[in-house]
Design a protein around this motif. Structure first.
Motif, PDB file in Angstrom:
ATOM      1  N   ALA A  66       0.889  -1.173   0.036  1.00 11.54           N
ATOM      2  CA  ALA A  66      -0.048  -0.088   0.115  1.00 11.54           C
ATOM      3  C   ALA A  66       0.827   1.354  -0.008  1.00 11.54           C
ATOM      4  O   ALA A  66       0.583   2.202  -0.665  1.00 11.54           O
ATOM      5  CB  ALA A  66      -0.949  -0.225   1.260  1.00 11.54           C
ATOM      6  N   ALA A  67       1.948   1.186   0.845  1.00  9.71           N
ATOM      7  CA  ALA A  67       2.749   2.460   0.951  1.00  9.71           C
ATOM      8  C   ALA A  67       3.507   2.638  -0.645  1.00  9.71           C
ATOM      9  O   ALA A  67       3.760   3.543  -0.855  1.00  9.71           O
ATOM     10  CB  ALA A  67       3.807   2.159   1.930  1.00  9.71           C
ATOM     11  N   ALA A  68       3.918   1.497  -1.226  1.00 11.98           N
ATOM     12  CA  ALA A  68       4.563   1.738  -2.577  1.00 11.98           C
ATOM     13  C   ALA A  68       3.488   2.347  -3.481  1.00 11.98           C
ATOM     14  O   ALA A  68       3.918   3.122  -4.400  1.00 11.98           O
ATOM     15  CB  ALA A  68       4.969   0.378  -2.964  1.00 11.98           C
ATOM     16  N   GLU A  69       2.320   1.772  -3.599  1.00  8.96           N
ATOM     17  CA  GLU A  69       1.372   2.458  -4.490  1.00  8.96           C
ATOM     18  C   GLU A  69       1.131   4.110  -3.998  1.00  8.96           C
ATOM     19  O   GLU A  69       0.851   4.834  -5.130  1.00  8.96           O
ATOM     20  CB  GLU A  69      -0.128   1.746  -4.250  1.00  8.96           C
ATOM     21  N   ILE A  70       1.172   4.271  -2.789  1.00 12.53           N
ATOM     22  CA  ILE A  70       0.918   5.601  -2.506  1.00 12.53           C
ATOM     23  C   ILE A  70       2.069   6.776  -2.795  1.00 12.53           C
ATOM     24  O   ILE A  70       1.906   7.678  -3.280  1.00 12.53           O
ATOM     25  CB  ILE A  70       0.635   5.978  -0.936  1.00 12.53           C
ATOM     26  N   LEU A  71       3.329   6.065  -2.469  1.00  8.22           N
ATOM     27  CA  LEU A  71       4.505   6.913  -2.700  1.00  8.22           C
ATOM     28  C   LEU A  71       4.930   6.962  -4.052  1.00  8.22           C
ATOM     29  O   LEU A  71       5.309   8.358  -4.373  1.00  8.22           O
ATOM     30  CB  LEU A  71       5.697   6.167  -1.877  1.00  8.22           C
ATOM     31  N   TYR A  72       4.729   6.286  -4.962  1.00  6.28           N
ATOM     32  CA  TYR A  72       5.305   6.203  -6.403  1.00  6.28           C
ATOM     33  C   TYR A  72       4.081   6.084  -7.558  1.00  6.28           C
ATOM     34  O   TYR A  72       3.294   5.159  -7.435  1.00  6.28           O
ATOM     35  CB  TYR A  72       6.247   5.130  -6.488  1.00  6.28           C
ATOM     36  N   GLU A  73       4.366   7.128  -8.411  1.00  9.43           N
ATOM     37  CA  GLU A  73       3.396   7.205  -9.435  1.00  9.43           C
ATOM     38  C   GLU A  73       3.485   6.087 -10.113  1.00  9.43           C
ATOM     39  O   GLU A  73       2.464   5.467 -10.735  1.00  9.43           O
ATOM     40  CB  GLU A  73       3.456   8.539 -10.135  1.00  9.43           C
TER      41      GLU A  73
END
Length: 517
Positions: free
Chosen positions: A451-458
């Motif tokens: 989830a963090a990867a989806e939020i942090l990187y476009e």
């Protein structure tokens, strides 16, 4: 971003090994010590480089562990990847003395600079820390560290406050804290400087005050001496007939008493020896002769000439006495003037000490700057908390969705609180993460990373999982693999077990298998 090719020229146990990569799930299978984690480390090294440790740390760091078994001078590799619709190729040499990196866009031949941040730009600003906390899971390292919270705080500030700009909140706070420490250091140095100056001034003032007391004692002695000399002069004026020579010349008899006694006896002797009346005449004549003799003796004594030394001394002594008195008066005046100067200096030193007691404008300026920085830190933290709360709802929702998918709805909601503290909601009851099994904990951390990867990187990034599913049961492993297949374009799974392959075959999910060893 998606990886298209790995060329391990010389890295660890591998030499001249080429691996092609496509979209979907890549399954790297091999027994223990076959080199799966080495390939995982190679990918990380190609993306971010490998720094060599110093001192004792160099004996057990990644650089030393992955040094080529043969021909260590050729410690290098190549990675080809796609980003933003273009193909790029990066060559790295990790050698001790020949370290370098070359990044080329294969579509137009443009040579980019790794040192100037072009590689970081292609990775969407991802750092090694965020890479390790999101898309890359090492062996037994599923739990992200606290730096993930900092990454999310930065993202919240950028997304909600800066419109997606590149703002590093943690670095900004660190800068402000460093500035605060610098100001506090300047304040301490200023206070220490003032204290040193004050101590030096106090010491100097004590010396001046001591000199004043000494001079006052000296001028008192001079006054006494002058008074004594003046009294002596007064006495000398009163004794007019007595000169200096008369005082220093030894006392002498001008007519000795024995002579006078003999003269008296001689004058009386004719009275008894010479017959009358001639005895009276002889007595008178002898008496007259004695009187004339005594008178002449007295006259000669008064007219006695002074010797040459006596005359010189008679001339010098009054002048010396006068000069000595004038010198004493001059010395008294000089000491009085010196006392006045010393008192002026002492007064100035006292004023300096009073000024040093005051903090001064520089100190007030430092205090104002410090207060402003503290206010800025406070406001940034407050704003960050507010924005993180907004982001927290998005993160909670996405993590909850992933956890529901993996646990088949066992846990309906997951809450990520401050300091990445995680709680689960099941049947309307809040459960702490330490109350569930090790497998569930790892599944929660996996969901948090994704989830963090989806939020942090476009741009979507590949996912690297190294023996991540050891504690998963078959049902949740199947759910996790299904979720990866449906939500991630490229997944690299490194495993020493057959379960993942069997599960993928059972669910009919296509995969690319790479035998390692």
């Amino acid at each position: 971003m998606r990886i298209r090719e790995l060329e391990i020229k010389n890295f660890g146990k591998f030499a001249d090994k080429n691996i092609k990569a496509a979209d979907g799930i890549h399954l790297f299978y091999g027994e223990n010590e076959s080199g799966k984690s080495t390939i995982h480390t190679f990918i990380r090294g190609m993306l971010f480089g490998i720094d060599r440790g110093r001192g004792r740390a160099a004996y057990n760091d990644t650089f030393s562990l992955c040094e080529p078994w043969e021909n260590p001078g050729n410690y290098s590799g190549m990675l080809r990847f796609e980003s933003g619709g273009k193909m790029f190729c990066i060559h790295r040499n990790f050698g001790r003395h020949s370290r370098r990196a070359e990044l080329i866009c294969e579509d137009d031949g443009e040579e980019l600079s790794v040192d100037n941040g072009d590689m970081n730009m292609l990775l969407g600003g991802m750092t090694l820390s965020s890479y390790n906390n999101t898309i890359s899971v090492g062996q037994l390292k599923i739990e992200p560290d606290r730096t993930l919270g900092a990454e999310l705080r930065n993202f919240a500030m950028n997304y909600y406050a800066a419109g997606g700009g590149d703002m590093d909140l943690e670095r900004a706070l660190m800068y402000l804290k460093d500035q605060k420490k610098q100001i506090e250091k300047e304040i301490r140095e200023e206070l220490e400087k003032k204290q040193t100056q004050r101590e030096r001034t106090e010491q100097e003032a004590s010396y001046v005050w001591r000199d004043i007391h000494k001079l006052e004692d000296e001028i008192g002695n001079l006054e006494d001496e002058i008074e004594s000399r003046r009294e002596k002069e007064e006495k000398e004026k009163e004794s007019e007939g007595k000169g200096v020579i008369d005082e220093i010349r030894p006392a002498k008899w001008r007519v000795h008493p024995v002579e006078i006694l003999l003269f008296i006896m001689l004058s009386l002797f004719p009275l008894f020896v010479v017959p009358r009346p001639w005895n009276y005449l002889v007595c008178i004549i002898i008496s007259l002769c004695c009187v004339i003799y005594v008178w002449n003796r007295l006259k000669v004594g008064k007219q006695q000439e002074k010797t040459e030394p006596e005359r010189i001394l008679e001339e010098i002594m009054p002048e010396e006495e006068k000069a000595s008195l004038e010198k004493l008066i001059w010395e008294r005046d000089r000491v009085s003037e010196e006392i006045r100067d010393k008192r002026t200096i002492y007064g100035n030193l006292r004023e300096q000490m009073e000024e040093l007691e005051e903090l001064g404008s520089a100190f007030e300026t430092h205090e104002k700057r410090k207060a402003a920085i503290e206010l800025a830190i406070c406001r940034i933290n407050e704003l960050s908390d507010e924005l993180q709360d907004q982001l927290g709802h998005v993160l909670d929702e996405r993590v909850s969705e992933i956890v529901r998918s993996i646990t088949a709805g066992r846990y309906s909601r997951l809450v990520v609180e401050d300091q990445m503290k995680i709680s689960l909601i099941s049947g309307g009851r809040k459960i702490g993460i330490d109350q569930v099994s090790r497998g569930t904990i790892e599944q929660i951390h996996f969901a948090l990373r994704m989830a963090a990867a989806e939020i942090l990187y476009e741009e979507e990034l590949p996912v690297f999982l190294d023996d991540t599913f050891i504690y998963y049961d078959d049902s949740r492993l199947a759910n996790a693999l299904k979720w990866l297949w449906e939500n991630k374009k490229q997944v690299f799974i490194f495993t020493c077990q057959r379960r993942e392959e069997q599960m993928l075959q059972h669910m009919g999910i296509p995969y690319i298998k790479e035998e390692v060893g």
